[in-house]
Every structure is written in structure tokens, then in C-alpha cells.
Design an enzyme around this catalytic site. Structure first.
Site, PDB file in Angstrom:
ATOM      1  N   ASP A  85      -2.303   1.717  -4.872  1.00  0.00           N
ATOM      2  CA  ASP A  85      -3.585   2.052  -4.235  1.00  0.00           C
ATOM      3  C   ASP A  85      -4.627   1.010  -4.608  1.00  0.00           C
ATOM      4  OD1 ASP A  85      -4.856   2.871  -6.809  1.00  0.00           O
ATOM      5  OD2 ASP A  85      -3.398   4.508  -6.680  1.00  0.00           O
ATOM      6  N   HIS A  97       0.817  -1.211   0.000  1.00  0.00           N
ATOM      7  CA  HIS A  97       0.000   0.000   0.000  1.00  0.00           C
ATOM      8  C   HIS A  97       0.855   1.268   0.000  1.00  0.00           C
ATOM      9  CE1 HIS A  97      -3.719   1.914  -0.131  1.00  0.00           C
ATOM     10  NE2 HIS A  97      -4.362   1.320   0.874  1.00  0.00           N
TER      11      HIS A  97
END
Length: 518
Positions: free
Chosen positions: A492, A488
Site C-alpha cells: 500500500d 499495489h
């Protein structure tokens, strides 16, 4: 004429010099001190004995186990001749010599852990060798520590440093108290030599699980190779020997024993060392948990892919188009190819994060490094544990090529013969846990990668038909769950969802995949 006159002049000067030396020696012997012969070299000759460093044999490998040595001190080695065999990161590798010479020292015994980048053997190098090659073999010298006190013996321990004037063996034997009569001396453990016993990786894995030292097991296989039966026979003999030598104890009532155990309820804990595969998994997953993960799951309809696979397997069986490499296709090559095709549209999933800024521009900021080849790692269950070999350059392979490479890697993994090249260079990983069981999973992103795909078990479910005019009709569908995990920090959720949608479309409509094959 000139050379004749010069030679006569030199001989006359030499006779005059010898006469003066004899005269001085007779008159004053103490005044004449003969000088040692000097070498006619313009510079000091270099020492040829160099410690050879253990080279980096794989990504992220910092240590490896010495399985066996092929040389001994004093042995002559040629260039590219094998020095030793090491076990590193679930693969066995032979280390060869870069130069010809004579082995002077072995820094590790068989069974010990050797550090990558540290000396593991000293070789007296012979022949013409470039100075830069010798410097590459020699570790950087540590700064000399001045006035460093010599550590003395620790309290409660005796010094074991031997000197030329040390006590003899008879004195040492006399200082040891003799065992009392009737006492059975414990069996002495043999000291491990330079060469470990010959055994397959599966046998070594079994010996580590059972806590058996291979050098103590007599081998009955070819060339003294230790077999699994030898380990079980050794354990049976070792476990039965204390029972035979132990003195009989007075019988205890059975009721009393059972009541004591039931009343105490003591918890028994038995420590067991990790295997080499478990150690590497422990280190790799510890580093991977530093990556912030997020999970994305989707359900994929395999009905069309099941039909296409059945048709292709019939064609392979009848026409023999596989050329003997693959006789039957599984679903995994189609999934791997679909992942590779999605990487063209979303190359960020094929990248790696360079946190240390090792991109050569001197910046310490994190950098995203894109990679052109699609090297997809495939998690495999083997007798040695979980292994992740890599299918290289998937973007240039077709379905049959991927299936053939998977079959090759699977056979090597089961035999424990995967090389470091087979297990390095991965850019994204696919884990097919559904072949064993389980519908959902949360895979962990591998270090130096940003995404991983976990495949669950395929199952048959009722669903409404999508054909025009048959929306209310219930049909059989083959569905499977895909579970994605991504880094992350750089990926995304929207990007991963779009990439997963491309993979789902290719798997549900495999005809589209055929049109885009390279």
C-alpha cells in the site's frame, strides 16, 4: 568325485542331443528349424542413446539461441566437456555434457532458437549410468495417436520427401528450366552449418542490427573471428554488386523526379527485426504490465552525501585503503546500502508474489514469499542494450564491497560476458537513469519483485538554510528526485512512503548509515 561324475553326465547328454538333432535333420529337413542364439541376460538390455534436455539456465528463460557447436555427430565427448555455446537472456553460456559417450544427433543448427526443457542433442551414453539419471535426461513420451491421417502436400506446393527410389541429380537438373541467355543468376545463399562464425557479443549485436548473417561473412580476426570491419566490408561489397551488374537506365529529368516525390508524399516503412535484447525486454515488460503499479516520488537532499563522498575519495586516493578494487566512490553504493537497510524494517519490499501457489502446501491462493538476502538489481546501459545484473547479498557488504561488485558487473556487462548467475535472483531493483539524464521517471516493477527505485539527475538549487538562527538565509543545495514504483496488490501507499522516508533519511544523513553498517 561328485564334480567329475556331473561333468561326464553333461557331456553324455550333449552328445545324445546332437545325435538326435542330426537324425531329425536328415530324416525331415523341413521339420527342423534352428533357433537363434539367445542372450544369457535375465532382463532386456536398455538402449543407451538418450536425447539430452536443455536445462533451465536462468529464471524466466524459455528459449535461447545456439551460437556455435563444439561437437559434431560421431564425436566422442567426456563428462563436463563443452557441447555448445548458447545466448540466453543477454548472456552467453557454455552447455557441458553430464555423461561420457558419442554424439548421435544435433537437434538444432547454429543460429536457431532452442527451447528449454526440450531435447537439443542425442548422446550414446557409455559406462555405468543410473536409471534415474537417464530418465531425467529423457522427455516424457507423448501418447501415441492411432489412425492419424498422414498430412498430404498442400495445394500449390510440391512434396519434398526423399525415398531410396527418388529421382537422381541428373533427372532433377534436367527438369529445371535453363536461364535465358544474358540473364545474371542471383548469388546463391550458403547453407548454414553446424558451427557459427566466431564473433564477440558486440559484433553479433551489430550483425543483427544490420541484418547480416555471420556465417556468410569471411572473418579476418584470430582463428577466423569475424570483426566489425569485416561486417562493414561485407555490406559495402554486397551493396555495390547490384549496381555494377545493373543495366544503365535512360536519364530522367531532375525536375520531374522531384515533382513526383513531392506530389506523391508516399510513406516508406522498413521492417527491422528486433535484437535478442529487445526481444527479451519485450517479453519481460509485457509480463510486468500485468502488475498493477503505483508511483511515489520524493526529493532528497544530497548535500551531506556529496561532502562525505568527497572526503572518502580523498582518503582512498592518499592512503590506498581500497586494495586496488575501487579507486573512486560514486553515489550509487550509498543508495544501494540505504535501500538494503530499509528492507530490514520493511521486509515486504524484498518479497515476491507467488500467484500459482507453488509453496508446497497445495493451496491455489496467492502467497507472499519473504526472502532473507537483499539481492539488488542495478540497471546498466551497455552496448548490447539495457542489462540488469544483480549485486548479491548486499546486507552483508559494506560500501567498498558494493562499489567493487558494481565495478566488476559493469566491466562484464560492457564486454557482454555476464553469466546467468550475475543476472538472476534479484529481489528489488535500482535504476540510476540520472547518470544519463532526466529528473523524473516512472519505473516498471520487474517480474518476481514488488518494488523498484528510479534515481533522477542530481541538480543544484537554492534553498533556505536549516541551521538554527539562519532560517532566512538562502544556500546552495544538491537535490535529487527518487521515484518509487510498487506492486499495489500487496504494497500500500503508506508502507512504501514510510520505507522511502527511511531511505531519504539515510541518504541525507549518511553518518547514521555509518553507525548501522554491518
Amino acid at each position: 568325485m561328485f564334480w567329475q561324475q556331473s561333468s561326464r553326465a553333461v557331456r553324455q547328454q550333449w552328445r545324445l542331443c546332437n545325435g538326435l538333432r542330426q537324425h531329425v535333420a536328415k530324416s525331415s529337413p523341413s521339420a527342423f528349424i534352428p533357433h537363434p542364439a539367445r542372450s544369457f541376460h535375465a532382463a532386456r538390455s536398455l538402449l543407451a542413446v538418450k536425447p539430452v534436455l536443455l536445462a533451465d539456465i536462468g529464471e524466466g528463460i524459455v528459449e535461447c539461441e545456439i551460437i556455435q557447436w563444439f561437437v559434431e555427430p560421431g564425436a566422442h565427448v567426456e563428462e563436463f566437456s563443452p557441447l555448445c555455446e548458447v545466448q540466453s537472456d543477454k548472456a552467453s553460456v557454455e552447455i557441458t555434457s553430464r555423461f561420457a559417450g558419442v554424439v548421435k544427433k544435433l537437434h538444432y543448427d547454429a543460429g536457431e532458437m532452442a527451447k528449454v526443457g526440450k531435447p537439443f542433442v542425442d548422446i550414446d551414453i557409455q559406462g555405468d549410468v543410473k536409471q534415474e539419471d537417464l530418465e531425467a535426461l529423457t522427455p516424457p513420451e507423448a501418447p501415441a495417436e492411432e489412425n492419424k491421417p498422414t498430412p498430404g502436400p498442400v495445394a500449390g506446393q510440391s512434396s519434398t520427401i526423399s525415398t531410396p527410389g527418388a529421382a537422381s541429380a541428373a533427372q532433377i537438373q534436367g527438369s529445371v528450366p535453363s536461364a535465358p541467355a544474358g540473364h545474371v543468376a542471383p548469388i546463391s545463399t550458403e547453407q548454414k552449418g553446424k558451427h557459427a562464425s566466431l564473433a564477440t557479443p558486440a559484433t553479433r549485436h551489430l550483425s543483427k542490427e544490420l541484418g547480416v548473417e555471420l556465417s556468410h561473412v569471411p572473418g579476418t580476426g584470430k582463428d577466423g573471428r569475424v570483426l566489425k570491419e569485416d561486417i562493414y566490408r561485407f555490406l559495402e561489397k554486397r551493396n555495390s554488386s547490384p549496381t555494377e551488374n545493373a543495366s544503365p537506365e535512360p536519364p530522367t529529368p531532375a525536375g520531374l523526379v522531384s515533382s513526383d516525390i513531392a506530389a506523391s508524399g508516399a510513406q516508406e516503412e522498413t521492417p527491422m527485426p528486433m535484437t535478442r535484447t529487445q526481444e527479451m525486454m519485450f517479453k519481460t515488460m509485457t509480463r510486468s504490465l500485468n502488475i498493477p503499479h503505483f508511483l511515489y516520488a520524493d526529493e532528497v537532499d544530497f548535500t551531506s552525501l556529496v561532502e562525505l563522498r568527497n572526503r572518502l575519495n580523498k582518503v582512498l586516493h592518499k592512503s590506498g585503503l581500497s586494495d586496488g578494487q575501487v579507486n573512486k566512490l560514486s553515489y550509487l553504493p550509498f543508495i544501494i546500502k540505504a535501500v538494503s537497510m530499509s528492507l530490514y524494517k520493511y521486509p515486504i519490499l524484498n518479497a515476491r508474489v507467488d500467484v500459482e501457489g507453488a509453496n508446497g502446501n497445495g493451496s491455489s491462493k496467492p502467497t507472499l514469499v519473504l526472502r532473507s538476502q537483499h539481492n539488488i538489481g542495478v540497471a546498466m546501459d551497455t552496448p548490447q542494450g539495457l542489462l540488469v545484473p544483480v549485486v548479491k547479498n548486499v546486507n552483508s557488504l559494506n560500501i567498498l564491497g558494493i562499489a567493487a561488485e558494481l565495478a566488476r558487473l559493469q566491466s562484464l556487462a560492457v564486454a557482454g560476458k555476464l553469466s546467468p548467475q550475475d543476472m538472476s535472483g534479484g529481489t528489488i531493483t535500482v535504476s540510476n537513469i540520472g547518470s544519463i539524464g532526466g529528473t523524473y521517471l516512472s519505473p516498471v516493477v520487474v517480474e518476481r519483485e514488488v518494488a523498484i527505485l528510479g534515481i533522477g539527475r542530481m541538480r543544484t538549487v537554492p534553498a533556505f538554510s536549516t541551521a538554527p538562527g539562519e532560517e532566512d538565509k538562502v544556500v546552495r543545495r544538491q537535490v535529487c528526485n527518487f521515484s518509487w514504483s510498487a506492486d499495489h496488490r500487496v504494497v500500500d501507499g503508506a508502507t512504501l512512503a514510510r520505507a522511502a522516508e527511511v531511505v531519504r533519511t539515510l541518504v541525507e544523513e549518511p553518518d547514521v548509515m555509518v553507525m548501522h553498517l554491518r
